[in-house]
Design a protein around this motif. Structure first.
Motif, short mmCIF file in Angstrom:
data_model
loop_
_atom_site.label_atom_id
_atom_site.label_comp_id
_atom_site.label_asym_id
_atom_site.label_seq_id
_atom_site.Cartn_x
_atom_site.Cartn_y
_atom_site.Cartn_z
N PHE A 190 -11.76 -12.89 -45.28
CA PHE A 190 -11.96 -12.94 -46.78
C PHE A 190 -12.69 -11.75 -46.96
O PHE A 190 -12.17 -10.72 -47.94
N ALA A 191 -14.01 -11.29 -46.41
CA ALA A 191 -14.58 -10.14 -46.84
C ALA A 191 -13.76 -9.10 -46.68
O ALA A 191 -13.97 -7.95 -47.25
N ALA A 192 -13.25 -8.63 -45.36
CA ALA A 192 -12.47 -7.51 -45.15
C ALA A 192 -11.20 -7.42 -46.06
O ALA A 192 -11.08 -6.14 -46.44
N TYR A 193 -10.56 -8.53 -46.34
CA TYR A 193 -9.59 -8.35 -47.52
C TYR A 193 -10.10 -7.84 -48.84
O TYR A 193 -9.66 -6.91 -49.49
N LEU A 194 -11.11 -8.41 -49.23
CA LEU A 194 -11.94 -8.15 -50.39
C LEU A 194 -12.10 -6.70 -50.45
O LEU A 194 -11.98 -5.86 -51.62
N LEU A 195 -12.98 -6.10 -49.44
CA LEU A 195 -13.42 -4.98 -49.60
C LEU A 195 -12.14 -3.82 -49.34
O LEU A 195 -12.30 -2.75 -49.91
N SER A 196 -11.28 -4.04 -48.64
CA SER A 196 -10.21 -3.29 -48.51
C SER A 196 -9.28 -3.13 -49.70
O SER A 196 -8.84 -2.13 -50.08
N GLY A 197 -9.17 -4.35 -50.34
CA GLY A 197 -8.33 -4.36 -51.82
C GLY A 197 -9.07 -3.91 -52.83
O GLY A 197 -8.40 -3.10 -53.58
N SER A 198 -10.48 -4.08 -52.78
CA SER A 198 -11.22 -3.37 -53.70
C SER A 198 -10.98 -1.65 -53.62
O SER A 198 -10.83 -1.01 -54.81
N SER A 199 -11.22 -1.12 -52.42
CA SER A 199 -10.67 0.14 -52.50
C SER A 199 -9.46 0.71 -52.88
O SER A 199 -9.51 1.93 -53.57
N LEU A 200 -8.59 0.05 -52.77
CA LEU A 200 -7.20 0.19 -52.99
C LEU A 200 -7.15 0.33 -54.67
O LEU A 200 -6.63 1.15 -55.37
N PHE A 201 -7.67 -0.85 -55.42
CA PHE A 201 -7.72 -0.99 -56.74
C PHE A 201 -8.56 -0.01 -57.38
O PHE A 201 -8.04 0.68 -58.35
N GLY A 221 -6.16 0.77 -66.52
CA GLY A 221 -7.47 1.23 -65.67
C GLY A 221 -8.52 0.34 -65.81
O GLY A 221 -9.31 -0.03 -64.86
N ARG A 222 -8.54 -0.57 -67.11
CA ARG A 222 -9.73 -1.54 -67.00
C ARG A 222 -9.04 -2.93 -66.10
O ARG A 222 -10.03 -3.38 -65.36
N LEU A 223 -8.25 -3.04 -66.08
CA LEU A 223 -7.57 -4.22 -65.29
C LEU A 223 -7.69 -3.83 -63.62
O LEU A 223 -8.32 -4.57 -62.84
N LEU A 224 -7.44 -2.83 -63.28
CA LEU A 224 -7.64 -2.28 -61.81
C LEU A 224 -8.86 -2.01 -61.50
O LEU A 224 -9.64 -2.37 -60.35
N GLY A 225 -9.89 -1.70 -62.53
CA GLY A 225 -11.10 -1.27 -62.41
C GLY A 225 -11.86 -2.72 -62.12
O GLY A 225 -12.85 -2.97 -61.42
N THR A 226 -11.66 -3.86 -62.96
CA THR A 226 -12.41 -5.01 -63.07
C THR A 226 -12.10 -5.80 -61.61
O THR A 226 -12.76 -6.22 -60.96
N ILE A 227 -10.53 -5.79 -61.26
CA ILE A 227 -10.31 -6.31 -60.10
C ILE A 227 -11.11 -5.58 -58.69
O ILE A 227 -11.53 -6.36 -58.11
N GLY A 228 -11.21 -4.30 -58.76
CA GLY A 228 -11.75 -3.58 -57.76
C GLY A 228 -13.31 -3.84 -57.47
O GLY A 228 -13.58 -4.11 -56.60
N VAL A 229 -13.85 -3.72 -58.75
CA VAL A 229 -15.29 -4.10 -58.83
C VAL A 229 -15.67 -5.40 -58.52
O VAL A 229 -16.44 -5.80 -57.62
N THR A 230 -14.79 -6.34 -59.07
CA THR A 230 -15.15 -7.88 -58.65
C THR A 230 -15.11 -8.13 -57.35
O THR A 230 -15.77 -8.79 -56.44
N ALA A 231 -13.91 -7.61 -56.61
CA ALA A 231 -13.65 -7.86 -55.12
C ALA A 231 -14.72 -7.10 -54.48
O ALA A 231 -15.15 -7.63 -53.29
N ASN A 232 -15.16 -5.84 -54.84
CA ASN A 232 -16.30 -5.22 -53.94
C ASN A 232 -17.48 -5.86 -54.13
O ASN A 232 -18.20 -6.10 -53.00
N ILE A 233 -17.98 -6.51 -55.12
CA ILE A 233 -19.15 -7.19 -55.41
C ILE A 233 -19.29 -8.48 -54.40
O ILE A 233 -20.31 -8.69 -53.47
N ILE A 234 -18.14 -9.10 -54.41
CA ILE A 234 -17.94 -10.28 -53.64
C ILE A 234 -18.11 -9.88 -52.09
O ILE A 234 -18.80 -10.62 -51.22
N GLY A 235 -17.21 -8.94 -51.89
CA GLY A 235 -17.14 -8.63 -50.31
C GLY A 235 -18.44 -8.10 -49.90
O GLY A 235 -18.84 -8.44 -48.58
#
Length: 133
Positions: free
Chosen positions: A73-84, A108-122
């Motif tokens: 889960f953490a690996a996917y979140l961090l990888s997905g975050s970098s993509l977003f 940009g806001r949508l992609l950024g929000t998803i990316g930052v949220t995934a990064n924080i959780i990961g």
């Protein structure tokens, strides 16, 4: 090597390739203007930093006390975050956004929000896993 580590390595290498690829349009833009789009620059530099971070996190994942499912889960979140985050900067550049905080572009806001949220959780997961070791 565990699968979550492979996910981080693949995502890290793909980020490095993305950042290198965006070095070309950034270099061409620099030939025309001293200060080209900040989002073109971010599309080049951001993935280089994210890729390096993901590759370094392989060591942290080996050290962390995480179940296999949580590690996935953490690996996917961090990888997905970098993509977003890379896509956010690229979309902002393509839309000629000057300042995303002032203009608030929808994509940009949508992609950024998803990316930052995934990064924080990961990152929170890996920090907890390392501290529990």
């Amino acid at each position: 090597m565990l699968v979550p580590e492979k996910i981080l390595i693949i995502a890290g290498v793909l980020n490095l390739a993305y950042g290198c690829l965006f070095g070309f349009p950034y270099a061409f833009a620099r030939m025309k203007a001293e200060f080209p789009s900040r989002y073109l620059q971010a599309s080049h530099i951001g993935p280089l930093m994210q890729g390096t971070m993901l590759l370094a996190l392989v060591v942290a994942f080996r050290y962390a006390n995480l179940t296999e499912g949580i590690a996935y889960f953490a690996a996917y979140l961090l990888s997905g975050s970098s993509l977003f985050l890379a896509l956010k900067d690229t979309v902002n550049w393509l839309q000629s956004v000057k300042d995303e905080f002032q203009e608030k572009p929808i994509a940009g806001r949508l992609l950024g929000t998803i990316g930052v949220t995934a990064n924080i959780i990961g990152i929170a997961i890996i920090v907890i896993g390392v501290l529990l070791t």
